[in-house]
Design an enzyme around this catalytic site. Structure first.
Site, PDB file in Angstrom:
ATOM      1  N   ASP A   1     -10.009   3.130   1.704  1.00  0.00           N
ATOM      2  CA  ASP A   1     -10.157   2.642   3.085  1.00  0.00           C
ATOM      3  C   ASP A   1     -10.750   3.748   3.969  1.00  0.00           C
ATOM      4  OD1 ASP A   1      -9.215   0.066   2.754  1.00  0.00           O
ATOM      5  OD2 ASP A   1      -7.136   0.584   3.206  1.00  0.00           O
TER       6      ASP A   1
ATOM      7  N   LYS B   1       0.809  -1.225   0.000  1.00  0.00           N
ATOM      8  CA  LYS B   1       0.000   0.000   0.000  1.00  0.00           C
ATOM      9  C   LYS B   1       0.842   1.275   0.000  1.00  0.00           C
ATOM     10  CE  LYS B   1      -4.254  -1.754   2.088  1.00  0.00           C
ATOM     11  NZ  LYS B   1      -5.268  -1.572   3.121  1.00  0.00           N
TER      12      LYS B   1
HETATM   13  P1  NDP Z   1      -0.704  -4.199  10.105  1.00  0.00           P
HETATM   14  O1  NDP Z   1       0.096  -5.437  10.093  1.00  0.00           O
HETATM   15  O2  NDP Z   1      -0.266  -3.023   9.313  1.00  0.00           O
HETATM   16  O3  NDP Z   1      -0.869  -3.726  11.645  1.00  0.00           O
HETATM   17  C1  NDP Z   1      -1.236  -4.622  12.631  1.00  0.00           C
HETATM   18  C2  NDP Z   1      -1.488  -3.888  13.938  1.00  0.00           C
HETATM   19  O4  NDP Z   1      -2.089  -4.803  14.854  1.00  0.00           O
HETATM   20  C3  NDP Z   1      -0.225  -3.355  14.611  1.00  0.00           C
HETATM   21  O5  NDP Z   1      -0.539  -2.139  15.227  1.00  0.00           O
HETATM   22  C4  NDP Z   1       0.083  -4.446  15.655  1.00  0.00           C
HETATM   23  O6  NDP Z   1       0.736  -3.952  16.772  1.00  0.00           O
HETATM   24  C5  NDP Z   1      -1.310  -4.834  16.064  1.00  0.00           C
HETATM   25  N1  NDP Z   1      -1.436  -6.184  16.615  1.00  0.00           N
HETATM   26  C6  NDP Z   1      -1.234  -7.343  15.967  1.00  0.00           C
HETATM   27  N2  NDP Z   1      -1.503  -8.380  16.777  1.00  0.00           N
HETATM   28  C7  NDP Z   1      -1.886  -7.858  17.958  1.00  0.00           C
HETATM   29  C8  NDP Z   1      -2.291  -8.411  19.179  1.00  0.00           C
HETATM   30  N3  NDP Z   1      -2.368  -9.741  19.348  1.00  0.00           N
HETATM   31  N4  NDP Z   1      -2.645  -7.587  20.179  1.00  0.00           N
HETATM   32  C9  NDP Z   1      -2.596  -6.259  20.016  1.00  0.00           C
HETATM   33  N5  NDP Z   1      -2.193  -5.658  18.886  1.00  0.00           N
HETATM   34  C10 NDP Z   1      -1.849  -6.457  17.860  1.00  0.00           C
HETATM   35  O7  NDP Z   1      -2.184  -4.642   9.684  1.00  0.00           O
HETATM   36  P2  NDP Z   1      -3.372  -3.756   9.050  1.00  0.00           P
HETATM   37  O8  NDP Z   1      -3.414  -2.439   9.724  1.00  0.00           O
HETATM   38  O9  NDP Z   1      -3.317  -3.770   7.593  1.00  0.00           O
HETATM   39  O10 NDP Z   1      -4.643  -4.641   9.449  1.00  0.00           O
HETATM   40  C11 NDP Z   1      -5.075  -4.789  10.785  1.00  0.00           C
HETATM   41  C12 NDP Z   1      -6.399  -5.529  10.802  1.00  0.00           C
HETATM   42  O11 NDP Z   1      -7.393  -4.790  10.109  1.00  0.00           O
HETATM   43  C13 NDP Z   1      -6.364  -6.904  10.133  1.00  0.00           C
HETATM   44  O12 NDP Z   1      -7.111  -7.816  10.892  1.00  0.00           O
HETATM   45  C14 NDP Z   1      -7.059  -6.691   8.817  1.00  0.00           C
HETATM   46  O13 NDP Z   1      -7.729  -7.831   8.361  1.00  0.00           O
HETATM   47  C15 NDP Z   1      -8.056  -5.616   9.174  1.00  0.00           C
HETATM   48  N6  NDP Z   1      -8.409  -4.823   8.005  1.00  0.00           N
HETATM   49  C16 NDP Z   1      -9.722  -4.657   7.737  1.00  0.00           C
HETATM   50  C17 NDP Z   1     -10.126  -3.956   6.646  1.00  0.00           C
HETATM   51  C18 NDP Z   1     -11.565  -3.832   6.365  1.00  0.00           C
HETATM   52  O14 NDP Z   1     -11.898  -3.401   5.262  1.00  0.00           O
HETATM   53  N7  NDP Z   1     -12.437  -4.164   7.300  1.00  0.00           N
HETATM   54  C19 NDP Z   1      -9.156  -3.310   5.728  1.00  0.00           C
HETATM   55  C20 NDP Z   1      -7.772  -3.543   6.103  1.00  0.00           C
HETATM   56  C21 NDP Z   1      -7.435  -4.272   7.212  1.00  0.00           C
HETATM   57  P3  NDP Z   1       2.359  -3.843  16.831  1.00  0.00           P
HETATM   58  O15 NDP Z   1       2.707  -2.521  16.192  1.00  0.00           O
HETATM   59  O16 NDP Z   1       2.637  -3.891  18.278  1.00  0.00           O
HETATM   60  O17 NDP Z   1       2.895  -5.026  16.076  1.00  0.00           O
END
Ligand code: NDP
Length: 486
Positions: A319, A283
């Site tokens: 988004d 992205k």
């Molecule tokens: P990224 O990998 O860019 O970011 C993931 C984030 O989640 C980070 O901030 C990470 O924290 C945090 N994280 C991961 N695991 C945990 C946990 N167990 N507990 C707490 N925090 C956690 O992912 P995206 O931002 O692209 O996507 C995040 C979610 O959003 C996904 O589930 C995805 O499917 C969903 N999504 C939904 C969309 C929709 O249209 N509904 C569109 C895009 C995404 P840290 O920095 O500490 O690693």
């Protein structure tokens, strides 16, 4: 357009019963005779229900037949005698022998390379010096630059009036399998279902017919797709292709498993594609490959959509609006306070969207440093997730991947920290009903699930490519139906 289902079975009986159960939409059946332990050629061919390609692939071409060249010659002659419609034969055999004995049958001279794409122009040149009815080249496509060469090969074959089957094997070759027939490939192969694929990257019959709608693809079809890694389980192809069908548009949406953007965009231009969905991890990197950037995508610093406008690639971010639309239908946002959990890609879009709508945002992320960076970049407050109980807010957004399949028993925060009376918006959409949403409901919170954002951002992408908006209700039903099957 010919679709050939490749059948693999251990026994002659099983192969025949599989053939019996194939739908009528199949044009040809390839019998992988090298996999059949008790091969009975007369029985197979006398009882065939479809025109048949007889294939006895030897070990050195990636098959399983271990017999001598003599045995291969004899088996192929027997197949001709009992009515095989096509023989698929390799270059170490005497093709002249089959040509002399073929009667109505047609001879496919085939070449396989499971390691790399050779010089395809040269390979075809070598092959056409041996007379055959159809020339098949199937080779591993390691990059999208290789894939372009397969399409160029088809173009050359069309000009030279040669029947050619050109297939890039592997995940990157899917587009050659789906788009090949409309670009002159003599046929394309389909697997029966799921794990029965006979070659890497081979789609199933159901996918070809009902997801990509291959029968409707022609030279006028608008091509769009998804780039990301991984893309294998994405719902987007089903969603966008169904939207096109619903609106009666000649459009095909394909997934592209992309590691490197440079060779992919060569293919994008070669195929004259009109747009893309962009997902992880591209992205941000995709910004270097667009000619113009929509101001919203520029503010987020990421594009999830590319649309071609007057020959230029323009980057957009749906988004933001996709996040906002379902939310603003549920509550009036102006002057609200929100907590966003997470600091990844989707958190970024959510914060920009909320700020646009006049919402004050506090960002809490597991890794504080990452949260602070994002909050500083966008002008939001920042904290640790443990601080949540001390905060006052109207709206809690989960923009982390906690709770996402397969970690369905995870929640980003403990249930005791949920504040009754607030709205909890979980952006995770697989599963549609997360642990967080269940716990929020039990604590007296209003809830909104991530499927809503998913379908809205997809509908907005579709609108950018086609100027037409698919009904969100239809997309929602499709997504829920598919996720329910998983
Ligand atoms: P990224 O990998 O860019 O970011 C993931 C984030 O989640 C980070 O901030 C990470 O924290 C945090 N994280 C991961 N695991 C945990 C946990 N167990 N507990 C707490 N925090 C956690 O992912 P995206 O931002 O692209 O996507 C995040 C979610 O959003 C996904 O589930 C995805 O499917 C969903 N999504 C939904 C969309 C929709 O249209 N509904 C569109 C895009 C995404 P840290 O920095 O500490 O690693």
């Amino acid at each position: 357009m010919r679709i050939c289902v490749s059948l693999r079975a251990d026994t002659t009986h099983e192969l025949l019963s599989r053939m019996e159960s194939l739908p009528r939409e199949v044009d040809l059946v390839e019998i992988r005779a090298d996999l059949v332990r008790d091969l009975n050629i007369p029985s197979l061919l006398k009882n065939k229900k479809f025109p048949v390609i007889f294939t006895l692939r030897p070990l050195h071409e990636g098959g399983h037949f271990e017999g001598s060249v003599e045995k291969r010659h004899r088996a192929h002659l027997e197949a001709l005698e009992y009515g095989a419609d096509y023989l698929d034969v390799e270059g170490d055999l005497d093709l002249g022998l089959f040509q002399r004995n073929k009667r109505q049958a047609r001879i496919i001279y085939s070449y396989h390379n499971f390691e790399k794409t050779p010089d395809l122009r040269r390979q075809l040149q070598i092959m056409v010096s041996t007379p055959a009815d159809i020339y098949k080249i199937a080779a591993f496509g390691a990059s999208y630059a290789d894939v372009v060469e397969f399409f160029e090969l088809l173009e050359r074959a069309r000009q030279a009036k040669k029947n050619v089957i050109a297939i890039a094997m592997g995940a990157k070759g899917l587009c050659t399998r789906v788009l090949g027939p409309a670009r002159g490939s003599f046929l394309t192969y389909a697997a029966e279902e799921g794990d029965r694929a006979t070659a890497p990257g081979q789609p199933t019959l159901r996918e070809l017919l009902h997801v990509y709608r291959i029968r409707y693809i022609d030279s006028a079809t608008t091509l769009v797709g998804l780039i990301g890694n991984p893309v294998g389980h994405s719902l987007s192809p089903l969603l966008h292709n169904r939207a096109a069908q619903h609106l009666g548009l000649n459009l095909c949406y394909l997934p592209f498993s992309v590691e490197e953007l440079e060779p992919f965009f060569r293919l994008f231009d070669y195929l004259g594609m009109k747009g893309l969905s962009v997902t992880l991890p591209h992205k941000q990197a995709v910004l270097a490959y667009v000619d113009e950037l929509d101001p919203l995508a520029s503010r987020v610093g990421a594009a999830n959509t590319v649309a071609v406008r007057d020959g230029k690639r323009v980057g957009y971010n749906t988004d933001v609006e996709g996040f906002l639309r379902p939310l603003s239908e549920r509550m009036s946002l102006e002057g609200c306070r929100a907590v966003v959990l997470g600091a990844g890609g989707v958190a970024r879009a959510a914060v920009v969207a909320l700020q646009q709508a006049g919402v004050a945002v506090t960002l809490l992320n597991r890794t504080f440093r990452r949260g602070r960076e994002l909050a500083q970049a966008l002008g939001a407050d920042v904290g640790d997730p443990e601080q949540l109980p001390g905060l006052s807010y109207d709206l809690l957004i989960n923009a982390t991947s906690a709770g996402m399949h397969p970690q369905v028993n995870e929640s980003p925060i403990p249930v005791r920290d949920l504040c009754p009376g607030t709205l909890v918006y979980d952006l995770v959409y697989n599963p549609p009903e997360t642990l967080l949403l269940r716990e929020a409901r039990s604590r007296g919170c209003a809830v909104l699930g991530g499927v809503e954002m998913f379908v809205h951002q997809a509908a907005l992408q579709f609108e950018l490519w086609t100027g037409q908006r698919p009904p969100v209700e239809m997309l929602r039903d499709l997504v829920l139906d598919e996720l329910g099957k998983a």
